[in-house]
Design a protein around this motif. Structure first.
Motif, PDB file in Angstrom:
ATOM      1  N   HIS A  92       0.826  -1.214   0.000  1.00 26.03           N
ATOM      2  CA  HIS A  92       0.000   0.000   0.000  1.00 26.03           C
ATOM      3  C   HIS A  92       0.857   1.261   0.000  1.00 26.03           C
ATOM      4  CE1 HIS A  92      -3.914  -1.964   1.705  1.00 26.03           C
ATOM      5  NE2 HIS A  92      -3.520  -2.480   0.561  1.00 26.03           N
ATOM      6  N   ARG A  93       2.041   1.180   0.593  1.00 23.57           N
ATOM      7  CA  ARG A  93       2.920   2.341   0.684  1.00 23.57           C
ATOM      8  C   ARG A  93       3.700   2.568  -0.609  1.00 23.57           C
ATOM      9  NH1 ARG A  93       8.097   2.325   1.960  1.00 23.57           N
ATOM     10  NH2 ARG A  93       7.953   0.196   2.777  1.00 23.57           N
ATOM     11  N   THR A  94       4.132   1.494  -1.240  1.00 25.49           N
ATOM     12  CA  THR A  94       5.036   1.628  -2.382  1.00 25.49           C
ATOM     13  C   THR A  94       4.352   1.536  -3.745  1.00 25.49           C
ATOM     14  OG1 THR A  94       5.515  -0.761  -2.342  1.00 25.49           O
ATOM     15  CG2 THR A  94       6.975   0.693  -1.060  1.00 25.49           C
ATOM     16  N   ALA A  95       3.192   0.900  -3.805  1.00 27.82           N
ATOM     17  CA  ALA A  95       2.586   0.587  -5.107  1.00 27.82           C
ATOM     18  C   ALA A  95       1.909   1.753  -5.826  1.00 27.82           C
ATOM     19  CB  ALA A  95       1.588  -0.560  -4.944  1.00 27.82           C
ATOM     20  N   PRO A  96       1.240   2.697  -5.125  1.00 34.19           N
ATOM     21  CA  PRO A  96       0.412   3.677  -5.844  1.00 34.19           C
ATOM     22  C   PRO A  96       1.060   4.382  -7.027  1.00 34.19           C
ATOM     23  CG  PRO A  96      -0.074   3.797  -3.520  1.00 34.19           C
ATOM     24  CD  PRO A  96       1.079   2.829  -3.663  1.00 34.19           C
ATOM     25  N   GLU A 157      -9.052   6.750 -11.225  1.00 29.03           N
ATOM     26  CA  GLU A 157      -9.659   8.047 -10.904  1.00 29.03           C
ATOM     27  C   GLU A 157     -11.181   7.916 -10.772  1.00 29.03           C
ATOM     28  OE1 GLU A 157      -8.394  10.764 -13.883  1.00 29.03           O
ATOM     29  OE2 GLU A 157      -6.358  10.961 -13.085  1.00 29.03           O
ATOM     30  N   HIS A 158     -11.793   7.156 -11.648  1.00 34.49           N
ATOM     31  CA  HIS A 158     -13.246   6.965 -11.591  1.00 34.49           C
ATOM     32  C   HIS A 158     -13.643   6.112 -10.383  1.00 34.49           C
ATOM     33  CE1 HIS A 158     -13.628   8.761 -15.551  1.00 34.49           C
ATOM     34  NE2 HIS A 158     -12.669   7.959 -15.980  1.00 34.49           N
ATOM     35  N   VAL A 159     -12.824   5.104 -10.094  1.00 30.45           N
ATOM     36  CA  VAL A 159     -13.090   4.259  -8.926  1.00 30.45           C
ATOM     37  C   VAL A 159     -13.010   5.094  -7.654  1.00 30.45           C
ATOM     38  CG1 VAL A 159     -12.279   2.288  -7.573  1.00 30.45           C
ATOM     39  CG2 VAL A 159     -12.299   2.146 -10.070  1.00 30.45           C
ATOM     40  N   SER A 160     -12.002   5.938  -7.552  1.00 33.53           N
ATOM     41  CA  SER A 160     -11.848   6.797  -6.372  1.00 33.53           C
ATOM     42  C   SER A 160     -13.038   7.736  -6.218  1.00 33.53           C
ATOM     43  CB  SER A 160     -10.552   7.609  -6.474  1.00 33.53           C
ATOM     44  OG  SER A 160      -9.416   6.770  -6.451  1.00 33.53           O
ATOM     45  N   ARG A 161     -13.477   8.311  -7.332  1.00 28.33           N
ATOM     46  CA  ARG A 161     -14.613   9.229  -7.272  1.00 28.33           C
ATOM     47  C   ARG A 161     -15.878   8.500  -6.814  1.00 28.33           C
ATOM     48  NH1 ARG A 161     -14.797  10.249 -12.127  1.00 28.33           N
ATOM     49  NH2 ARG A 161     -16.629   9.037 -12.717  1.00 28.33           N
ATOM     50  N   ALA A 162     -16.125   7.312  -7.351  1.00 33.35           N
ATOM     51  CA  ALA A 162     -17.314   6.555  -6.992  1.00 33.35           C
ATOM     52  C   ALA A 162     -17.283   6.106  -5.533  1.00 33.35           C
ATOM     53  CB  ALA A 162     -17.461   5.340  -7.914  1.00 33.35           C
ATOM     54  N   THR A 165     -13.371   8.138  -1.887  1.00 31.10           N
ATOM     55  CA  THR A 165     -12.081   8.120  -1.207  1.00 31.10           C
ATOM     56  C   THR A 165     -11.026   7.637  -2.187  1.00 31.10           C
ATOM     57  OG1 THR A 165     -10.878   7.325   0.753  1.00 31.10           O
ATOM     58  CG2 THR A 165     -12.292   5.739  -0.358  1.00 31.10           C
ATOM     59  N   ASP A 166      -9.786   8.017  -1.960  1.00 33.13           N
ATOM     60  CA  ASP A 166      -8.693   7.661  -2.863  1.00 33.13           C
ATOM     61  C   ASP A 166      -8.491   6.157  -2.870  1.00 33.13           C
ATOM     62  OD1 ASP A 166      -6.419   7.491  -4.402  1.00 33.13           O
ATOM     63  OD2 ASP A 166      -5.100   8.475  -2.949  1.00 33.13           O
ATOM     64  N   LEU A 167      -8.579   5.557  -4.064  1.00 37.32           N
ATOM     65  CA  LEU A 167      -8.352   4.126  -4.206  1.00 37.32           C
ATOM     66  C   LEU A 167      -7.018   3.708  -3.613  1.00 37.32           C
ATOM     67  CD1 LEU A 167      -8.639   1.261  -5.465  1.00 37.32           C
ATOM     68  CD2 LEU A 167      -7.832   2.251  -7.618  1.00 37.32           C
ATOM     69  N   TYR A 168      -6.008   4.572  -3.747  1.00 35.88           N
ATOM     70  CA  TYR A 168      -4.667   4.218  -3.296  1.00 35.88           C
ATOM     71  C   TYR A 168      -4.368   4.676  -1.872  1.00 35.88           C
ATOM     72  CZ  TYR A 168      -3.860   2.810  -8.087  1.00 35.88           C
ATOM     73  OH  TYR A 168      -3.934   2.179  -9.295  1.00 35.88           O
ATOM     74  N   GLY A 169      -5.353   5.264  -1.203  1.00 36.17           N
ATOM     75  CA  GLY A 169      -5.211   5.540   0.215  1.00 36.17           C
ATOM     76  C   GLY A 169      -5.542   4.291   1.008  1.00 36.17           C
ATOM     77  N   PRO A 170      -5.168   4.227   2.292  1.00 36.09           N
ATOM     78  CA  PRO A 170      -5.420   3.022   3.102  1.00 36.09           C
ATOM     79  C   PRO A 170      -6.883   2.598   3.121  1.00 36.09           C
ATOM     80  CG  PRO A 170      -3.914   4.494   4.234  1.00 36.09           C
ATOM     81  CD  PRO A 170      -4.415   5.242   3.038  1.00 36.09           C
ATOM     82  N   GLN A 171      -7.789   3.563   3.301  1.00 37.00           N
ATOM     83  CA  GLN A 171      -9.206   3.217   3.383  1.00 37.00           C
ATOM     84  C   GLN A 171      -9.719   2.683   2.049  1.00 37.00           C
ATOM     85  OE1 GLN A 171     -11.842   6.465   4.275  1.00 37.00           O
ATOM     86  NE2 GLN A 171     -13.623   5.155   4.570  1.00 37.00           N
ATOM     87  N   GLY A 172      -9.376   3.363   0.958  1.00 37.79           N
ATOM     88  CA  GLY A 172      -9.825   2.932  -0.352  1.00 37.79           C
ATOM     89  C   GLY A 172      -9.257   1.580  -0.735  1.00 37.79           C
ATOM     90  N   ALA A 173      -7.981   1.369  -0.461  1.00 37.99           N
ATOM     91  CA  ALA A 173      -7.345   0.092  -0.797  1.00 37.99           C
ATOM     92  C   ALA A 173      -7.977  -1.055  -0.023  1.00 37.99           C
ATOM     93  CB  ALA A 173      -5.845   0.170  -0.501  1.00 37.99           C
ATOM     94  N   LEU A 174      -8.284  -0.822   1.244  1.00 38.03           N
ATOM     95  CA  LEU A 174      -8.935  -1.854   2.052  1.00 38.03           C
ATOM     96  C   LEU A 174     -10.321  -2.182   1.517  1.00 38.03           C
ATOM     97  CD1 LEU A 174      -8.033  -0.984   5.755  1.00 38.03           C
ATOM     98  CD2 LEU A 174      -7.682  -3.187   4.615  1.00 38.03           C
ATOM     99  N   ARG A 175     -11.094  -1.146   1.197  1.00 39.21           N
ATOM    100  CA  ARG A 175     -12.450  -1.364   0.696  1.00 39.21           C
ATOM    101  C   ARG A 175     -12.434  -2.157  -0.612  1.00 39.21           C
ATOM    102  NH1 ARG A 175     -15.752   4.068   0.456  1.00 39.21           N
ATOM    103  NH2 ARG A 175     -17.401   2.612  -0.163  1.00 39.21           N
TER     104      ARG A 175
END
Length: 208
Positions: A92-96, A157-162, A165-175
Motif C-alpha cells: 500500500h505504501r510503495t505501489a500507488p 480516478e473513476h473508482v476513487s470518485r465513486a 475516497t482515494d483508491l490508493y489511500g489506506p481506506q480505499g485500498a482496504l475497501r
C-alpha cells in the motif's frame, strides 16, 4: 568515463520517479525532458546523461515497474505472504505511483506493459491450474481475471470518485481489496490463497 557516485544514483532514482508521475498524469507525448528536469530539480543535461532520450527513460520506467510487479507477485503469491499485514502495508505504501504509471502505460501501449499483462496472466493461470478443475479453461479465466483487476488500475480516478475516497489511500485500498474477495469465489483462486488474502486484510485493518 567517470565513476557513478551515490549522488548520481539518487538523482537517477529521483528523475525516474518524477518521470513516472508525469508520464502517468499527462502521458508520454505531452511530457518533455525539460519538464521532467524542472520537476526533479535537475538540469535537462543530467536527465540525458542518465537516460539518454525520453524514449529510453520511458523504457527504464517500464522495466522498473515490471521488476516491482514480479517481486510483489512472487512475495505475495509464490512465497505466501498475503496474510502478513507488514507485506500488505508495504504494498500500500510503495505501489500507488507505480500502479498509476502502469494504468497509463496499459492504455498508451508499450512492449513492457504488454509483458506485465502477459506475466500476470501466466502467474494467475499457473495458480488456477494447481487448484485442479481440469475441465476449466484456465487461460481464459486467468486472462479475464487479470483484465478485471488491472481495469481497476486503469480506471483508478473513476473508482476513487465513486468510492468517495482515494483508491490508493489506506481506506480505499482496504475497501477495494475486501470487495474483490467478496466477488470472487474461494474455489476460484484456491481456498488456501483466498484465506491468506482475507486474513491479511483483516489483520491490516485491525492495525489501523
Amino acid at each position: 568515463m567517470r565513476p557513478i557516485s551515490e549522488e548520481d544514483l539518487t538523482a537517477r532514482a529521483r528523475i525516474r520517479d518524477v518521470a513516472m508521475a508525469l508520464f502517468a498524469e499527462q502521458g508520454v507525448k505531452a511530457t518533455t525532458i525539460r519538464g521532467i528536469a524542472q520537476a526533479a530539480g535537475v538540469s535537462p543535461g543530467l536527465v540525458q546523461h542518465h537516460f539518454g532520450s525520453k524514449e529510453e527513460l520511458r523504457q527504464s520506467c517500464d522495466e522498473y515497474v515490471l521488476s516491482y510487479v514480479r517481486e510483489q507477485v512472487n512475495a505475495g503469491v509464490s512465497e505466501r505472504n498475503l496474510e502478513k499485514p507488514e507485506f500488505i502495508e508495504n504494498v500500500h505504501r510503495t505501489a500507488p505511483p507505480l500502479m498509476k504509471y502502469l494504468g497509463r502505460a496499459l492504455v498508451d501501449g508499450s512492449p513492457e506493459a504488454a509483458a506485465m499483462f502477459d506475466e500476470l496472466v501466466n502467474v494467475t493461470e499457473d495458480n488456477l491450474a494447481r487448484e485442479g478443475h481440469s475441465e476449466a479453461d484456465h487461460r481464459a479465466r486467468a486472462t479475464l481475471l487479470t483484465a478485471m483487476k488491472l481495469g481497476i488500475t486503469v480506471l483508478h480516478e473513476h473508482v476513487s470518485r465513486a468510492l468517495g475516497t482515494d483508491l490508493y489511500g489506506p481506506q480505499g485500498a482496504l475497501r477495494v481489496g475486501k470487495a474483490q474477495l467478496d466477488l470472487i469465489k474461494p474455489e476460484f483462486l484456491g481456498r488456501e490463497l483466498f484465506e491468506q488474502a482475507r486474513a491479511g486484510l483483516e489483520k491490516f485493518e485491525g492495525q489501523r
